[in-house]
Structures are given as structure tokens and as C-alpha cells.
Scaffold this active site. Structure first.
Site, PDB file in Angstrom:
ATOM      1  N   GLU A  32     -12.941   5.726   2.707  1.00  0.00           N
ATOM      2  CA  GLU A  32     -12.672   4.794   3.811  1.00  0.00           C
ATOM      3  C   GLU A  32     -13.751   4.923   4.886  1.00  0.00           C
ATOM      4  O   GLU A  32     -13.459   5.199   6.053  1.00  0.00           O
ATOM      5  CB  GLU A  32     -11.290   5.080   4.413  1.00  0.00           C
ATOM      6  CG  GLU A  32     -10.146   4.867   3.435  1.00  0.00           C
ATOM      7  CD  GLU A  32      -8.799   4.887   4.149  1.00  0.00           C
ATOM      8  OE1 GLU A  32      -8.289   3.792   4.484  1.00  0.00           O
ATOM      9  OE2 GLU A  32      -8.263   5.979   4.388  1.00  0.00           O
TER      10      GLU A  32
ATOM     11  N   LYS B 138      -6.911   9.419  17.551  1.00  0.00           N
ATOM     12  CA  LYS B 138      -6.751   9.841  16.153  1.00  0.00           C
ATOM     13  C   LYS B 138      -8.122  10.038  15.497  1.00  0.00           C
ATOM     14  O   LYS B 138      -8.314  10.955  14.680  1.00  0.00           O
ATOM     15  CB  LYS B 138      -5.930   8.799  15.385  1.00  0.00           C
ATOM     16  CG  LYS B 138      -5.813   9.055  13.871  1.00  0.00           C
ATOM     17  CD  LYS B 138      -4.566   9.826  13.500  1.00  0.00           C
ATOM     18  CE  LYS B 138      -4.532  10.222  12.030  1.00  0.00           C
ATOM     19  NZ  LYS B 138      -4.005   9.188  11.148  1.00  0.00           N
TER      20      LYS B 138
ATOM     21  N   SER C 169      -7.082  12.971   3.553  1.00  0.00           N
ATOM     22  CA  SER C 169      -6.986  11.940   2.510  1.00  0.00           C
ATOM     23  C   SER C 169      -8.343  11.591   1.904  1.00  0.00           C
ATOM     24  O   SER C 169      -8.456  11.351   0.709  1.00  0.00           O
ATOM     25  CB  SER C 169      -6.328  10.686   3.087  1.00  0.00           C
ATOM     26  OG  SER C 169      -7.108  10.172   4.151  1.00  0.00           O
TER      27      SER C 169
ATOM     28  N   ASN D 244      -5.778   3.956   8.618  1.00  0.00           N
ATOM     29  CA  ASN D 244      -6.715   4.776   9.376  1.00  0.00           C
ATOM     30  C   ASN D 244      -7.830   3.960  10.010  1.00  0.00           C
ATOM     31  O   ASN D 244      -8.185   2.900   9.524  1.00  0.00           O
ATOM     32  CB  ASN D 244      -7.372   5.797   8.441  1.00  0.00           C
ATOM     33  CG  ASN D 244      -6.550   7.071   8.330  1.00  0.00           C
ATOM     34  OD1 ASN D 244      -5.923   7.488   9.295  1.00  0.00           O
ATOM     35  ND2 ASN D 244      -6.558   7.673   7.156  1.00  0.00           N
TER      36      ASN D 244
ATOM     37  N   GLY E 125       0.970   4.283  -0.911  1.00  0.00           N
ATOM     38  CA  GLY E 125       0.400   5.601  -1.166  1.00  0.00           C
ATOM     39  C   GLY E 125       1.281   6.640  -0.505  1.00  0.00           C
ATOM     40  O   GLY E 125       2.474   6.407  -0.259  1.00  0.00           O
ATOM     41  N   ALA E 126       0.722   7.788  -0.187  1.00  0.00           N
ATOM     42  CA  ALA E 126       1.514   8.872   0.390  1.00  0.00           C
ATOM     43  C   ALA E 126       2.209   8.410   1.663  1.00  0.00           C
ATOM     44  O   ALA E 126       3.409   8.635   1.861  1.00  0.00           O
ATOM     45  CB  ALA E 126       0.604  10.061   0.686  1.00  0.00           C
ATOM     46  N   LEU E 127       1.475   7.731   2.534  1.00  0.00           N
ATOM     47  CA  LEU E 127       2.024   7.317   3.814  1.00  0.00           C
ATOM     48  C   LEU E 127       3.078   6.222   3.642  1.00  0.00           C
ATOM     49  O   LEU E 127       4.180   6.305   4.206  1.00  0.00           O
ATOM     50  CB  LEU E 127       0.868   6.844   4.712  1.00  0.00           C
ATOM     51  CG  LEU E 127       1.193   6.273   6.079  1.00  0.00           C
ATOM     52  CD1 LEU E 127       0.129   6.714   7.087  1.00  0.00           C
ATOM     53  CD2 LEU E 127       1.238   4.741   6.030  1.00  0.00           C
TER      54      LEU E 127
ATOM     55  N   ASN F 173     -11.857  14.552   8.179  1.00  0.00           N
ATOM     56  CA  ASN F 173     -12.068  13.786   6.955  1.00  0.00           C
ATOM     57  C   ASN F 173     -13.527  13.869   6.525  1.00  0.00           C
ATOM     58  O   ASN F 173     -13.842  14.072   5.352  1.00  0.00           O
ATOM     59  CB  ASN F 173     -11.673  12.314   7.160  1.00  0.00           C
ATOM     60  CG  ASN F 173     -10.206  12.078   6.901  1.00  0.00           C
ATOM     61  OD1 ASN F 173      -9.775  11.999   5.761  1.00  0.00           O
ATOM     62  ND2 ASN F 173      -9.422  11.988   7.963  1.00  0.00           N
TER      63      ASN F 173
ATOM     64  N   GLY G 237       0.863  -1.178   0.000  1.00  0.00           N
ATOM     65  CA  GLY G 237       0.000   0.000   0.000  1.00  0.00           C
ATOM     66  C   GLY G 237       0.894   1.221   0.000  1.00  0.00           C
ATOM     67  O   GLY G 237       1.019   1.929   0.994  1.00  0.00           O
TER      68      GLY G 237
END
Lengths: 303, 303
Positions: free
Chosen positions: A268, A184, A256, A102, A9-11, A192, A7
Site C-alpha cells: 500500500e 496514524k 500489515s 490506511n 481482510g483482517a480488519l 510499516n 474488503g
């Protein structure tokens, strides 16, 4: 220590790049970025200083990567039904799996497949977005809290936290992973959710008096739901105010999920909103605003 | 009987056209549609049968219209600060002013300027949209309930209702205007609000299980707020279910506020959402979803 990024992606790209820069062997499972990365490496544009990794070990399938010491999972949670297919080939006897995804329910889903004694959960406070293929933008923050489902894994969680710290990440092992996850969510659900419904960035929400108050009210609903879960200690109500103050420095940041909507991807919703809502309702915590947010998000989700 | 139409949007053009077709002298205050209407008349495309009025008495200023027997107000409520300027020249000794605008507070604002003894309020259940200049689309419904702020005006309200009936409109005079206004809000707040935030039409909301439930929850908040106002009789909770059933026949209808947003106009937030919310809160009715809707609408309102 050999690490696989699933995965990317950005993270996944960002933390993978930091680990590699610090000398760890990192293998990236790539899809969108494969061609660009194999040709030109990976560029990180970061508020902490840009850098470029010329050679990246990129792979198209997990079978080519093979067993590793640590799997770092950065998948979108709506792809969690691919856990087995993507992670099985990476798992040897001592392999740890760290999900930095997340929301809630990810560690439990991984534990059901691979056993709780190898699952770590990481809560990342990171502002990053993907750029052009082969690039990732780090806009700020980056702290990671790492915890486990079972206490026996605490020592290995601390070792992984040390690995991140050696790569320059502000990373701590925590005793109560669920509390860290819910803390979080106090940020994730309002920002989000509301940014995605309105397509407005963080500073637009906080710059509107009624938007700011709505963020706070949603946060308080999440805090109440969290505290009904029997955490090691309750999250105080003024945590909401602290998270809003923390967010005042983010500027026009787009969470995101907003980017997912803008780019026509699925949202998500399950891990980030629906599961926390169900967990709160199970304890009869009234969550009218979170419930409304979920209904609105379902209406605007790209089909 | 001479009628002036002030605020000749979809609603003003439609009812004005019906009155003129039935033989009433109607004078239209026009802006966007002036040139088209003076050249080609007014075309009504209606589920009840299309028709064309070749000659329309269109005016650019209220001074040119002069005093009339009945002023029909169809302005967007965010233009209510123009009441005096637009209506003063139309008012003679016996002139009645009928506002068919959305939301609450309009009759009271007119009464403050012109005296309560000449103000009528009309609650219109109408699906109509403006088309090209010189055209209006009537998509269905059209019932009007007419009431007054002061009982002494009841007989004249009945006369105006008879005028509308003679023009083919299902129109009734009602004893409790406030109740009629709040009943309309039970529809307007959820549908105008949620359609505008999500940019999805009525059938999309009702086709999503969570969207449908959200519409119902918002309706119940409005019903509770309404019943705290001391109406002649309470609105029953099952009114929400009846309004949802009524709306199931609307198909992909876009409420006026959604069209306002899509076309970059201001939104009727004050009359339609903020005042009802304040009226409910004044009586300590909890309205978390309506409050959230207002905050979201403020975030998406075109600037």
C-alpha cells in the site's frame, strides 16, 4: 441498520464480526474466505476473548448484497480503482460509506465517486491478522476514530461511532479527520515501512538502538509534514515518543505491509507513503528518510 | 620479491593469482580453499581470459609462511582484530603491508600495530566473487590505486604499483590516499548498503527511477562528508553522476556485502559505513540517508 463489509481482510472481518455479535445485520463480501465461512462460520481469536459466529451472511458479489445503510470499506488501498464496481450496488439514498483503510486520500477518492456528504473516515488502531480461511486473529488494540470531510455529517458520524461502541469498540467521533489520519501515519510510515524493508517485526526495530532512533526520526518527519497541512492544532513533537512507548507493548507484531510483502502481495505504497510524502514536499518539508523509505519499498515490492 | 596473501577471498585470490602468473613468488594463507587449491591449484574465470595455476603455495598458518617482502591484506574488515595474530609472523625489517580492504580506518589500524612507515593502502575497483573452493570469478574491472600514510613511503608505493602493472593490473600510485578511499566510498556506501538491505543487484537499483535517485542522494552525502575531511582537492558533485554511469555497465552485480548477508556472514559495517558516517558527523555534515542505511543494515545483519 444493515451493514456491508467490502474488503473482508483482517480488519473487515474483525469489526464486521463485532457488529454482528452485537445484533447488527452484517453482510460480508467475501472472496478467499467464502467457502470456509459459509461452511463453518467465522472464528475470532482475540486477546479480549475468542468467539465464534456460526452463521455469516456471505456474498460473492455486491449486487447480491444490494443497498445497505452503512458500507464499511476495508480494501487494500491498491485496490481503490475497484471502488465504483464494488460499492455502487450497495449505495441507496441514505447510505453512508465508512472507509477504515490506511493512509490518506481514500475519503477524497470515495467522495469523488459518491459525494462527500455520505463519506466517513475511520482511523483504526488495530493489531489483527488473517488466519486460516474462516478465522481472524485479534492481537490487541482496536480503537477507532471517526470523522467526516464535511461538517454537516457530524451527527451521523456520531451515530456510527455509537454503533461501534455498542459492539464493544472504543470508538470516538473526531472533529478533525485529517489530523487523526496524520497521527496514524506517524505510526504507520516508520513501522510499516521499516518492518517491510527489513522483514523484522516491531520489537526488533525498537530493540535496536539505531533502529529505535530511526523510527523516531521518521516520525518527526511525518509530524512536520502533518503540521504543514494546516490541521486544527499541531501534532507536538513528543507525540513521537508517546507512539514509541505505545509500540513497546506490541511484541513481535508484523504490520500489515510486512505481511503483504511476505505473502507476495502488492504494497500500500501510494496511500501510506507516497501521498503523505507528496503532501509534505508540497509545503517544502524536507523528508529525506521518508523519501528513502519509499524508494526502498519500491525496490522490494513483490512484482 | 616474495608476497603473502592474508585474507584470500575473491580479491586476495585474484590479485595473488595475477602476481604469481607474472612470476612473483606468492604464498597464500588459506582456510576454506586450502584442500581444493593444494589438490587442483587455482582457477581464475575472468572476463579478461580464464587461466589455471597448477601449483599454489598454500599455508594454513602465517608462521609457516614466515617473513615476506610484501603482505597483501584482503581480510574482511570485521576480522581486523586478527591483524596482529595473522600478520606478525610475516613481517621482517623491510616488509611492506598493503591493505586492499574496503572502507576507512584500516591503514591507521595497521600503522598502530606495525608503524606507518611500512603501511600502504590500495583502493581496488574490482568486480569479483569467490566460486567453488579453488576457483575465483573475475567479473570485470580491477584498477588499483596505491597510496601511503606518510610521504616518505612514496617511492616504495610506486615500486609496488609497478609490480601490479607488470602483472597486468591497471595500477597507479596516488598522492592522496584518503581522497582515493573516499572516492571509493562514494560507490561503496550506496551500492553495498542498498543492495544489502534490499537484496537486489546493482542493475535493479539503477533500473528503478527512485532507486537511481536514492543512489545519487547517498553519493552526494558521502561526497560532502569527504570534502569536509580536508582532502588535497574536493571531490566534485558530478563525480556521483560519473560513478552512476560507470555502474550502468555492471549488470546484475552483487556487491560483496550483499553476498555476505546472503551467505549469513557478518557485514563490513564499521569500515564501510559507520566510520565514514562518524567522520562526516564530526564535521557536522548532515547525512540522514547514510545514517538510515546504517540503522537498516544493523537490523538485517545476520546474527
Amino acid at each position: 441498520m444493515r451493514v456491508a463489509i467490502v474488503g473482508a481482510g483482517a480488519l473487515g472481518l474483525y469489526y464486521g464480526a463485532l457488529l454482528q455479535r452485537a445484533g447488527t445485520e452484517v453482510r460480508f463480501l467475501l472472496r478467499r474466505d467464502y467457502d470456509a465461512v459459509m461452511k463453518g462460520g467465522l472464528r475470532v481469536f482475540s486477546t479480549a476473548g475468542d468467539f465464534h459466529l456460526e452463521r455469516i451472511a456471505g456474498y460473492r458479489t455486491p449486487a447480491e448484497i444490494g443497498p445497505v445503510d452503512l458500507v464499511l470499506v476495508g480494501l487494500k488501498t491498491f485496490a481503490n480503482d475497484r471502488y465504483a464496481e464494488l460499492i455502487n450496488p450497495l449505495v441507496g439514498e441514505r447510505t453512508l460509506i465508512l472507509t477504515l483503510q490506511n493512509g490518506i486520500g481514500n475519503e477524497e477518492a470515495l467522495a469523488a465517486l459518491f459525494g462527500a456528504e455520505r463519506i466517513l473516515g475511520g482511523v483504526a488502531y488495530l493489531c489483527s491478522n488473517r488466519g486460516e480461511p474462516g478465522t481472524v486473529h485479534h492481537l490487541g488494540k482496536g480503537r477507532v476514530l471517526i470523522g467526516t470531510l464535511v461538517p454537516s455529517l457530524a451527527e451521523r458520524a456520531e451515530q456510527v461511532a455509537a454503533l461501534f461502541r455498542a459492539a464493544g469498540v472504543d470508538c470516538t467521533a473526531v472533529a478533525d479527520l485529517r489530523k487523526a489520519r496524520w497521527e496514524k501515519l506517524v505510526w504507520n510510515i516508520p513501522f510499516n515501512g521499516i518492518c517491510t524493508v527489513t522483514l523484522k517485526p516491531v520489537d526488533a526495530l525498537l530493540g535496536s538502538p539505531s533502529g529505535r532512533e530511526l523510527v523516531r526520526e521518521v516520525m518527526l518527519e511525518v509530524i512536520e509534514a502533518a503540521n504543514a497541512q494546516g490541521l486544527s492544532e499541531p501534532i507536538p513533537r513528543d507525540y513521537a515518543d508517546r507512539m514509541i512507548a505505545f509500540s513497546d507493548g506490541m511484541g513481535p507484531y508484523r504490520p500489515s505491509m510486512q505481511i503483504d510483502r511476505e505473502e507476495g502481495r502488492r504494497l500500500e505504497l501510494d496511500a501510506l507513503v507516497a501521498r503523505p510524502l507528496a503532501a509534505g514536499r508540497q509545503h517544502e518539508v524536507p523528508m529525506p528518510r521518508v523519501g528513502m523509505l519509499l524508494a526502498l519499498l519500491e525496490l522490494v515490492e513483490p512484482s
